[in-house]
Design an enzyme around this catalytic site. Structure first.
Site, PDB file in Angstrom:
ATOM      1  N   SER A 152      85.501  29.417  66.652  1.00 45.41           N
ATOM      2  CA  SER A 152      86.370  28.880  65.478  1.00 45.41           C
ATOM      3  C   SER A 152      86.819  30.133  64.711  1.00 45.41           C
ATOM      4  CB  SER A 152      85.510  27.913  64.646  1.00 45.41           C
ATOM      5  OG  SER A 152      86.365  27.849  63.393  1.00 45.41           O
ATOM      6  N   TYR A 165      77.565  26.393  59.733  1.00 43.26           N
ATOM      7  CA  TYR A 165      78.432  25.995  60.953  1.00 43.26           C
ATOM      8  C   TYR A 165      79.177  27.362  61.175  1.00 43.26           C
ATOM      9  CZ  TYR A 165      82.936  24.937  63.122  1.00 43.26           C
ATOM     10  OH  TYR A 165      83.940  24.803  63.953  1.00 43.26           O
TER      11      TYR A 165
HETATM   12  N1  NAP Z   1      88.669  20.552  64.452  1.00 41.43           N
HETATM   13  C1  NAP Z   1      88.710  21.497  63.867  1.00 41.43           C
HETATM   14  O1  NAP Z   1      89.474  21.772  62.898  1.00 41.43           O
HETATM   15  C2  NAP Z   1      88.227  22.629  64.508  1.00 41.43           C
HETATM   16  C3  NAP Z   1      88.253  24.006  64.191  1.00 41.43           C
HETATM   17  C4  NAP Z   1      87.645  25.344  64.982  1.00 41.43           C
HETATM   18  C5  NAP Z   1      86.893  24.919  65.828  1.00 41.43           C
HETATM   19  N2  NAP Z   1      86.575  23.621  66.220  1.00 41.43           N
HETATM   20  C6  NAP Z   1      85.508  23.459  67.371  1.00 41.43           C
HETATM   21  O2  NAP Z   1      85.945  22.695  68.598  1.00 41.43           O
HETATM   22  C7  NAP Z   1      85.196  21.857  69.028  1.00 41.43           C
HETATM   23  C8  NAP Z   1      85.542  20.628  69.384  1.00 41.43           C
HETATM   24  O3  NAP Z   1      85.932  19.869  67.931  1.00 41.43           O
HETATM   25  P1  NAP Z   1      86.793  18.678  67.782  1.00 41.43           P
HETATM   26  O4  NAP Z   1      87.657  19.110  66.501  1.00 41.43           O
HETATM   27  O5  NAP Z   1      87.480  18.278  68.669  1.00 41.43           O
HETATM   28  O6  NAP Z   1      85.712  17.679  67.078  1.00 41.43           O
HETATM   29  P2  NAP Z   1      85.374  16.186  67.235  1.00 41.43           P
HETATM   30  O7  NAP Z   1      86.725  15.280  67.503  1.00 41.43           O
HETATM   31  O8  NAP Z   1      84.364  15.813  66.367  1.00 41.43           O
HETATM   32  O9  NAP Z   1      84.740  16.176  68.668  1.00 41.43           O
HETATM   33  C9  NAP Z   1      83.371  16.676  68.801  1.00 41.43           C
HETATM   34  C10 NAP Z   1      82.808  16.473  70.250  1.00 41.43           C
HETATM   35  O10 NAP Z   1      81.585  16.853  70.445  1.00 41.43           O
HETATM   36  C11 NAP Z   1      80.488  15.963  70.798  1.00 41.43           C
HETATM   37  N3  NAP Z   1      79.358  16.011  70.523  1.00 41.43           N
HETATM   38  C12 NAP Z   1      79.201  16.180  69.202  1.00 41.43           C
HETATM   39  N4  NAP Z   1      77.750  16.196  69.190  1.00 41.43           N
HETATM   40  C13 NAP Z   1      77.019  15.990  70.283  1.00 41.43           C
HETATM   41  C14 NAP Z   1      75.594  16.123  70.892  1.00 41.43           C
HETATM   42  N5  NAP Z   1      74.697  16.067  69.994  1.00 41.43           N
HETATM   43  N6  NAP Z   1      75.835  15.938  72.171  1.00 41.43           N
HETATM   44  C15 NAP Z   1      76.839  15.676  73.020  1.00 41.43           C
HETATM   45  N7  NAP Z   1      78.057  16.044  72.510  1.00 41.43           N
HETATM   46  C16 NAP Z   1      78.238  16.077  71.061  1.00 41.43           C
HETATM   47  C17 NAP Z   1      81.114  14.797  70.463  1.00 41.43           C
HETATM   48  O11 NAP Z   1      81.134  13.642  71.336  1.00 41.43           O
HETATM   49  P3  NAP Z   1      80.083  12.463  71.074  1.00 41.43           P
HETATM   50  O12 NAP Z   1      79.943  11.879  69.553  1.00 41.43           O
HETATM   51  O13 NAP Z   1      80.604  11.164  71.911  1.00 41.43           O
HETATM   52  O14 NAP Z   1      78.807  12.829  71.354  1.00 41.43           O
HETATM   53  C18 NAP Z   1      82.646  14.970  70.601  1.00 41.43           C
HETATM   54  O15 NAP Z   1      83.308  14.504  71.972  1.00 41.43           O
HETATM   55  C19 NAP Z   1      83.670  22.118  68.035  1.00 41.43           C
HETATM   56  O16 NAP Z   1      83.070  23.253  68.761  1.00 41.43           O
HETATM   57  C20 NAP Z   1      84.309  22.600  67.017  1.00 41.43           C
HETATM   58  O17 NAP Z   1      83.426  23.434  66.355  1.00 41.43           O
HETATM   59  C21 NAP Z   1      87.301  22.325  65.655  1.00 41.43           C
END
Ligand code: NAP
Length: 271
Positions: A152, A165
């Protein structure tokens, strides 16, 4: 469209990718784009129903596509062990591992729930490190493979109010940088992805208060996924996604650490 872009890329072709956090957001978008490019998939997350739905959709659209579902909680030792085992399997081997699952809660550190702190470190650090270890150990033997680590922009600076985080993401960026160099010339590469604000379920899940956050610079999950996969297909060490984030990352790298800390601290207190 990304399928075409990946087909035109110069780098090794993946046969089977394992994507963690494929049930929604960036992971789901990556799975869809990989499927469009003809890559077989292993989808990992806790929400088995969402994964099954996605798998059915991808199979229906992708003809011969082989899509497996692994319903697993990466915080649970048994769930993590099952995914590790799949990463290491010799049968139907995985040649791209996307460590995307991640989470983060907002709020003052002293006030955070201990279980949520452990969950954040468990998924973002422990599970990601163990799956990367399993992948690289297996890929080193084969002399071929790629790992994507989703970090991130928050990794570039300690962030007040999301301290745990941003610390977990700093760990990922540092790990990815070191592993890229360790594997240079081996046929195995590690690409670290630094997205900024992306429209997914992430902020709602982590109870982030987005009042006062910038309304510009947000990306879609599809745009982040596309940049991440393109960077990995070109064996790049790191990609900051989005033009806006690239400018911010450049400014951040040029400014003194103390100044950066003061500005971010001021913005967090103001919020
Ligand atoms: N959105 C942003 O602004 C942003 C910015 C920078 C970086 N990121 C990074 O991008 C990545 C994806 O995030 P996103 O934005 O797509 O968020 P999201 O929509 O909340 O998706 C998160 C994913 O992680 C899975 N997950 C969470 N806890 C888990 C666990 N204990 N075991 C297995 N799977 C788990 C969730 O699936 P289930 O709930 O079905 O398990 C879901 O598929 C993350 O690493 C996040 O830190 C996001």
């Amino acid at each position: 469209m990304l399928g075409n872009k990946l087909r035109r890329s110069r780098e090794p072709w993946w046969e089977r990718a394992l994507v963690t956090g494929a049930s929604t957001g960036i992971g789901r978008a990556m799975a869809v784009q990989l499927a469009a490019a003809g890559v077989d998939l292993v989808l990992v997350a806790r929400s088995g129903d969402r994964l099954e739905e996605l798998a059915a959709e991808l199979r229906a659209a992708g003809g011969q596509l082989d899509v497996e579902v692994v319903e697993a909680d990466l915080c649970d030792p048994e769930g993590l062990a099952a995914v590790e085992k799949r990463v290491e399997a010799e049968e139907a081997p995985v040649d791209l591992v996307v460590n995307n699952a991640g989470l983060g809660y907002e709020g003052p550190f002293y006030d955070q729930d201990g279980a949520e702190v452990a969950e954040t470190i468990g998924v973002n650090v422990v599970a990601l490190t163990r799956l990367t270890h399993a992948a690289l150990r297996t890929m080193a033997d084969r002399g071929r493979g790629q790992v994507i680590l989703v970090s991130s922009m928050a990794s570039l600076q300690g962030m007040p109010m999301t301290a745990v985080y941003s610390a977990t993401k700093a760990f990922i960026t540092s790990l990815g940088e070191a592993l890229y160099e360790e594997h240079k010339g081996t046929g195995v590469t590690v690409t670290t992805v630094l997205p900024g604000l992306t429209r997914t379920e992430f902020h709602q899940r982590g109870r982030w208060n987005l009042d006062g956050w910038p309304s510009v610079g947000w990306q879609s999950a599809e745009a982040v996924a596309s940049e991440a996969l393109r960077a990995a297909s070109r064996a790049r060490p790191e990609v900051v996604t989005g033009r806006h984030n690239k400018v911010l990352a450049l400014l951040s790298s040029k400014s003194p650490r103390g100044l950066r800390r003061s500005i971010i601290g001021w913005a967090a207190r103001r919020n």
